[in-house]
Design a protein around this motif. Sequence first.
Motif, mmCIF file in Angstrom:
data_model
loop_
_atom_site.group_PDB
_atom_site.id
_atom_site.type_symbol
_atom_site.label_atom_id
_atom_site.label_comp_id
_atom_site.label_asym_id
_atom_site.label_seq_id
_atom_site.Cartn_x
_atom_site.Cartn_y
_atom_site.Cartn_z
ATOM 1 N N GLN A 201 -38.687 42.159 -4.407
ATOM 2 C CA GLN A 201 -37.287 42.565 -4.440
ATOM 3 C C GLN A 201 -36.724 42.496 -3.040
ATOM 4 N N ALA A 202 -35.763 41.616 -2.848
ATOM 5 C CA ALA A 202 -35.077 41.491 -1.567
ATOM 6 C C ALA A 202 -33.890 42.453 -1.548
ATOM 7 N N PRO A 203 -33.428 42.841 -0.368
ATOM 8 C CA PRO A 203 -32.291 43.768 -0.280
ATOM 9 C C PRO A 203 -31.085 43.259 -1.044
ATOM 10 N N GLY A 204 -30.546 44.115 -1.905
ATOM 11 C CA GLY A 204 -29.342 43.762 -2.635
ATOM 12 C C GLY A 204 -29.548 42.815 -3.796
ATOM 13 N N LYS A 205 -30.798 42.518 -4.103
ATOM 14 C CA LYS A 205 -31.089 41.583 -5.188
ATOM 15 C C LYS A 205 -31.989 42.242 -6.226
ATOM 16 N N PRO A 206 -31.959 41.759 -7.460
ATOM 17 C CA PRO A 206 -32.857 42.328 -8.476
ATOM 18 C C PRO A 206 -34.299 41.899 -8.226
ATOM 19 N N ARG A 207 -35.213 42.659 -8.775
ATOM 20 C CA ARG A 207 -36.621 42.293 -8.674
ATOM 21 C C ARG A 207 -36.866 40.997 -9.432
ATOM 22 N N GLU A 208 -37.704 40.135 -8.875
ATOM 23 C CA GLU A 208 -38.017 38.864 -9.512
ATOM 24 C C GLU A 208 -39.531 38.645 -9.505
ATOM 25 N N VAL B 108 -39.698 43.321 -0.502
ATOM 26 C CA VAL B 108 -40.804 44.216 -0.819
ATOM 27 C C VAL B 108 -41.558 43.586 -1.987
ATOM 28 N N TYR B 109 -42.855 43.443 -1.813
ATOM 29 C CA TYR B 109 -43.692 42.801 -2.821
ATOM 30 C C TYR B 109 -44.470 43.852 -3.606
#
Length: 115
Positions: free
Chosen positions: A39-46, A92-93
């Motif tokens: 999950q990158a800042p401001g983005k949904p978890r992928e 964040v992984y």
Amino acid sequence: QVRLVESGGGLVQPGGSLRLSCAASRSIFAITAMGWHRQAPGKPREWVAVISRFGSTNYTDSVKGRFTISTDRAKNTMYLQMNNLKPEDTAVYYCNTAREPFTSWGQGTQVTVSS
């Protein structure tokens, strides 16, 4: 419920490498497909990479050829080898099951790719 603990993140320059680890509290890799998510800042978890209980793997397009997922069942540990890292890999992984229903999410491990 299995407990998952991620580690191995850090700050790395573009083109560098990191190996993430996911320690499971009990044997799970022979039971269900597992995966790495980010999950990158401001983005949904992928999802990033998944490994089936038979060992087959799959990767999201943006990391194909650069990341490798693997498991060590004797150690109840899953790994993500990340090579040729790019700034867009900053996130964040997390490790978890490959798909829903997910088990409890851990704290994750921060990966920052920057010069």
